[in-house]
Design a protein around this motif. Structure first.
Motif, PDB file in Angstrom:
ATOM      1  N   SER A  59       0.840  -1.200   0.000  1.00 47.28           N
ATOM      2  CA  SER A  59       0.000   0.000   0.000  1.00 47.28           C
ATOM      3  C   SER A  59       0.870   1.242   0.000  1.00 47.28           C
ATOM      4  CB  SER A  59      -0.927   0.011   1.222  1.00 47.28           C
ATOM      5  OG  SER A  59      -1.769  -1.115   1.214  1.00 47.28           O
ATOM      6  N   ALA A  60       0.610   2.136  -0.936  1.00 50.16           N
ATOM      7  CA  ALA A  60       1.322   3.412  -1.010  1.00 50.16           C
ATOM      8  C   ALA A  60       0.345   4.521  -0.614  1.00 50.16           C
ATOM      9  CB  ALA A  60       1.863   3.640  -2.420  1.00 50.16           C
ATOM     10  N   PHE A  61       0.563   5.117   0.539  1.00 54.31           N
ATOM     11  CA  PHE A  61      -0.302   6.189   1.028  1.00 54.31           C
ATOM     12  C   PHE A  61       0.260   7.535   0.581  1.00 54.31           C
ATOM     13  CE2 PHE A  61      -1.231   2.648   3.812  1.00 54.31           C
ATOM     14  CZ  PHE A  61      -2.617   2.711   3.930  1.00 54.31           C
ATOM     15  N   MET A  62      -0.567   8.282  -0.121  1.00 54.76           N
ATOM     16  CA  MET A  62      -0.149   9.588  -0.630  1.00 54.76           C
ATOM     17  C   MET A  62      -0.211  10.629   0.497  1.00 54.76           C
ATOM     18  SD  MET A  62       0.453   8.433  -3.587  1.00 54.76           S
ATOM     19  CE  MET A  62       0.976   9.955  -4.380  1.00 54.76           C
ATOM     20  N   CYS A  63       0.567  11.694   0.328  1.00 57.63           N
ATOM     21  CA  CYS A  63       0.686  12.716   1.373  1.00 57.63           C
ATOM     22  C   CYS A  63      -0.657  13.412   1.637  1.00 57.63           C
ATOM     23  CB  CYS A  63       1.710  13.763   0.960  1.00 57.63           C
ATOM     24  SG  CYS A  63       3.408  13.135   0.883  1.00 57.63           S
ATOM     25  N   PRO A  64      -1.104  13.426   2.888  1.00 56.46           N
ATOM     26  CA  PRO A  64      -2.289  14.223   3.227  1.00 56.46           C
ATOM     27  C   PRO A  64      -1.858  15.638   3.613  1.00 56.46           C
ATOM     28  CG  PRO A  64      -1.634  12.917   5.103  1.00 56.46           C
ATOM     29  CD  PRO A  64      -0.637  12.618   4.023  1.00 56.46           C
ATOM     30  N   ALA A  65      -2.799  16.482   3.833  1.00 55.76           N
ATOM     31  CA  ALA A  65      -2.472  17.846   4.265  1.00 55.76           C
ATOM     32  C   ALA A  65      -1.944  17.812   5.692  1.00 55.76           C
ATOM     33  CB  ALA A  65      -3.723  18.727   4.188  1.00 55.76           C
ATOM     34  N   GLY A  66      -0.825  18.544   5.917  1.00 52.66           N
ATOM     35  CA  GLY A  66      -0.271  18.662   7.257  1.00 52.66           C
ATOM     36  C   GLY A  66       0.537  17.471   7.721  1.00 52.66           C
ATOM     37  N   SER A  67       0.974  16.612   6.812  1.00 52.08           N
ATOM     38  CA  SER A  67       1.766  15.450   7.219  1.00 52.08           C
ATOM     39  C   SER A  67       3.155  15.883   7.684  1.00 52.08           C
ATOM     40  CB  SER A  67       1.904  14.478   6.047  1.00 52.08           C
ATOM     41  OG  SER A  67       2.795  13.425   6.366  1.00 52.08           O
ATOM     42  N   PRO A  68       3.666  15.319   8.797  1.00 53.43           N
ATOM     43  CA  PRO A  68       4.995  15.676   9.290  1.00 53.43           C
ATOM     44  C   PRO A  68       6.131  14.941   8.580  1.00 53.43           C
ATOM     45  CG  PRO A  68       3.959  14.115  10.785  1.00 53.43           C
ATOM     46  CD  PRO A  68       2.954  14.406   9.714  1.00 53.43           C
ATOM     47  N   GLU A  69       5.804  14.014   7.694  1.00 50.16           N
ATOM     48  CA  GLU A  69       6.846  13.247   7.017  1.00 50.16           C
ATOM     49  C   GLU A  69       7.693  14.140   6.125  1.00 50.16           C
ATOM     50  OE1 GLU A  69       7.629  10.064   7.398  1.00 50.16           O
ATOM     51  OE2 GLU A  69       6.070   9.852   8.938  1.00 50.16           O
ATOM     52  N   PRO A  70       9.027  13.906   6.094  1.00 54.57           N
ATOM     53  CA  PRO A  70       9.904  14.739   5.251  1.00 54.57           C
ATOM     54  C   PRO A  70       9.501  14.725   3.781  1.00 54.57           C
ATOM     55  CG  PRO A  70      11.203  13.409   6.778  1.00 54.57           C
ATOM     56  CD  PRO A  70       9.795  12.938   6.888  1.00 54.57           C
ATOM     57  N   GLY A  71       9.024  13.603   3.291  1.00 53.56           N
ATOM     58  CA  GLY A  71       8.647  13.511   1.884  1.00 53.56           C
ATOM     59  C   GLY A  71       7.395  14.296   1.545  1.00 53.56           C
ATOM     60  N   ALA A 149       8.209  -2.009  -3.388  1.00 54.47           N
ATOM     61  CA  ALA A 149       8.313  -1.030  -2.303  1.00 54.47           C
ATOM     62  C   ALA A 149       9.461  -0.057  -2.547  1.00 54.47           C
ATOM     63  CB  ALA A 149       8.504  -1.757  -0.978  1.00 54.47           C
ATOM     64  N   ASP A 150      10.594  -0.562  -3.026  1.00 51.68           N
ATOM     65  CA  ASP A 150      11.749   0.316  -3.290  1.00 51.68           C
ATOM     66  C   ASP A 150      11.439   1.324  -4.395  1.00 51.68           C
ATOM     67  OD1 ASP A 150      13.217  -0.959  -1.363  1.00 51.68           O
ATOM     68  OD2 ASP A 150      14.288  -2.279  -2.754  1.00 51.68           O
ATOM     69  N   GLU A 151      10.637   0.911  -5.393  1.00 54.91           N
ATOM     70  CA  GLU A 151      10.286   1.830  -6.474  1.00 54.91           C
ATOM     71  C   GLU A 151       9.371   2.954  -5.983  1.00 54.91           C
ATOM     72  OE1 GLU A 151      11.159   2.143  -9.630  1.00 54.91           O
ATOM     73  OE2 GLU A 151      12.608   0.502  -9.500  1.00 54.91           O
ATOM     74  N   LEU A 152       8.551   2.666  -4.977  1.00 58.44           N
ATOM     75  CA  LEU A 152       7.581   3.656  -4.494  1.00 58.44           C
ATOM     76  C   LEU A 152       8.150   4.576  -3.422  1.00 58.44           C
ATOM     77  CD1 LEU A 152       4.432   1.350  -4.233  1.00 58.44           C
ATOM     78  CD2 LEU A 152       4.884   3.080  -5.980  1.00 58.44           C
ATOM     79  N   GLU A 153       9.002   4.068  -2.592  1.00 57.71           N
ATOM     80  CA  GLU A 153       9.532   4.863  -1.479  1.00 57.71           C
ATOM     81  C   GLU A 153      10.367   6.031  -2.003  1.00 57.71           C
ATOM     82  OE1 GLU A 153      11.594   2.003   0.853  1.00 57.71           O
ATOM     83  OE2 GLU A 153       9.819   1.404   1.994  1.00 57.71           O
ATOM     84  N   GLY A 154      10.142   7.186  -1.421  1.00 58.18           N
ATOM     85  CA  GLY A 154      10.894   8.384  -1.782  1.00 58.18           C
ATOM     86  C   GLY A 154      10.341   9.144  -2.963  1.00 58.18           C
ATOM     87  N   ARG A 155       9.282   8.632  -3.580  1.00 55.09           N
ATOM     88  CA  ARG A 155       8.676   9.335  -4.709  1.00 55.09           C
ATOM     89  C   ARG A 155       7.923  10.564  -4.214  1.00 55.09           C
ATOM     90  NH1 ARG A 155       9.805   7.565 -10.131  1.00 55.09           N
ATOM     91  NH2 ARG A 155      10.587   5.429  -9.903  1.00 55.09           N
ATOM     92  N   ALA A 156       7.878  11.589  -5.043  1.00 58.54           N
ATOM     93  CA  ALA A 156       7.184  12.831  -4.689  1.00 58.54           C
ATOM     94  C   ALA A 156       5.707  12.539  -4.450  1.00 58.54           C
ATOM     95  CB  ALA A 156       7.348  13.857  -5.801  1.00 58.54           C
ATOM     96  N   GLY A 157       5.189  12.986  -3.311  1.00 59.55           N
ATOM     97  CA  GLY A 157       3.788  12.806  -2.979  1.00 59.55           C
ATOM     98  C   GLY A 157       3.472  11.543  -2.201  1.00 59.55           C
ATOM     99  N   VAL A 158       4.445  10.648  -2.032  1.00 59.67           N
ATOM    100  CA  VAL A 158       4.231   9.403  -1.292  1.00 59.67           C
ATOM    101  C   VAL A 158       4.651   9.617   0.162  1.00 59.67           C
ATOM    102  CG1 VAL A 158       4.846   6.971  -1.069  1.00 59.67           C
ATOM    103  CG2 VAL A 158       4.580   7.982  -3.342  1.00 59.67           C
ATOM    104  N   GLU A 159       3.703   9.439   1.072  1.00 57.24           N
ATOM    105  CA  GLU A 159       4.014   9.604   2.500  1.00 57.24           C
ATOM    106  C   GLU A 159       4.703   8.360   3.070  1.00 57.24           C
ATOM    107  OE1 GLU A 159       1.728  10.936   6.589  1.00 57.24           O
ATOM    108  OE2 GLU A 159       0.740   9.535   5.228  1.00 57.24           O
ATOM    109  N   VAL A 160       4.101   7.207   2.851  1.00 55.01           N
ATOM    110  CA  VAL A 160       4.662   5.974   3.413  1.00 55.01           C
ATOM    111  C   VAL A 160       4.221   4.794   2.555  1.00 55.01           C
ATOM    112  CG1 VAL A 160       2.679   5.599   4.945  1.00 55.01           C
ATOM    113  CG2 VAL A 160       4.894   4.598   5.536  1.00 55.01           C
TER     114      VAL A 160
END
Length: 304
Positions: A59-71, A149-160
């Motif tokens: 599961s790739a969760f996209m960044c929500p508003a106000g997320s503290p994750e660096p990505g 998982a390696d392909e998805l991690e660190g992509r723009a807009g991906v939180e976790v």
């Protein structure tokens, strides 16, 4: 006539060393119970992997508003970023690893959350805008989850990126360690059983030295002399094996099939059929223990 004599000698030996015979049967019973438990645990691990690994998703969760994750420092994932992740997952490069891709929108995530947590305070306080978009990825081979998982991690807009195997591996680790513990205990008990069998046969052979001496004088073969002693050890070990199979059968029947399987029907537990499948192996193991112990002991005490 010879068969009757061998059987009578075997019964006499069992009655003379009844306490030791019972001890051999009980120790063999406990030993093979641990061996059988280890085999059933490994069968259970295999069942769980077959059932659950096929359902494992990344599961790739996209960044929500106000997320503290660096990505997610740039804020909530945009439509373009969400589309780029979808394009990546459906690309030719990942096609050997990705079976199906499902996009869960905020509205769908909200509906699912409300169904699962309908009676909680969280369900009343959350809104659709607080939910996050996510991708559910079903894999062709769950063992290769790390590639996706390696392909998805660190992509723009991906939180976790969450891999469901991370939730299953601790369970499999516990079961595998329980198997190792059972094998360790079984090994100790098997050594004890071998020592008891050799002691029983040795005592029986020493108590019947006069009879074996007479048999040598009349020309009896080593096999004919040793056979009653070998049968004594084999019978005691065989009784232990039958008790072990019976104990495992009853345990699986009432504890696993009636209790565990009844309360968790979605899990494929081991059954009595698995016990019956390993029963011949346990019986053969008992006979092998008795045979090896008999050969080692009788080679010293009854050989001409």
């Amino acid at each position: 006539m010879r068969l009757r004599f061998v059987l009578s000698q075997t019964l006499q030996g069992l009655s003379r060393n009844l306490a030791m015979t019972v001890s051999v049967a009980l120790v063999t019973f406990v030993s093979l119970m641990f061996v059988g438990a280890a085999a059933l645990l490994q069968t259970q691990v295999g069942n769980l992997k077959n059932d659950w690994y096929d359902k494992v998703e990344v599961s790739a969760f996209m960044c929500p508003a106000g997320s503290p994750e660096p990505g997610c420092a740039a804020g909530e994932a945009t439509e373009d970023q969400i589309g780029e992740i979808g394009t990546l997952l459906e690309s030719e490069a990942l096609s050997p690893y990705v079976d199906e891709v499902y996009l869960e929108t905020k509205d769908e995530a909200y509906e699912a959350f409300q169904e699962q947590m309908a009676d909680t305070v969280w369900a009343q306080s959350l809104t659709v805008e607080q939910m996050q978009v996510s991708y559910r990825v079903k894999l062709v081979d769950p063992e290769q989850y790390q590639i996706v998982a390696d392909e998805l991690e660190g992509r723009a807009g991906v939180e976790v990126v969450v891999d469901q195997r991370e939730q299953l591996e601790p369970l499999f680790l516990v079961l595998n360690r329980a198997t190792l513990l059972s094998v360790g205990l079984a090994s100790v008990m098997i050594v004890t059983a071998v020592l008891l069998i050799t002691t029983t046969i040795r005592l029986s052979a020493m108590s019947r030295r006069r009879e074996t001496g007479i048999m040598r004088l009349v020309g009896a073969s080593n096999l004919f002399i040793q056979l009653p002693f070998m049968l004594e050890g084999a019978i005691a070990a065989l009784v232990g094996a039958v008790l072990a199979v019976g104990g495992l059968f009853l345990g699986v029947r009432y504890l696993v099939e009636d209790w565990l399987a009844g309360s968790t029907p979605w899990v494929q537990f081991v059954g009595t059929a698995d016990v019956l499948a390993i029963a011949p192996l346990l019986v053969l193991a008992a006979i092998a223990l008795a045979g090896i112990s008999s050969v080692v002991t009788l080679g010293r005490y009854t050989k001409v």
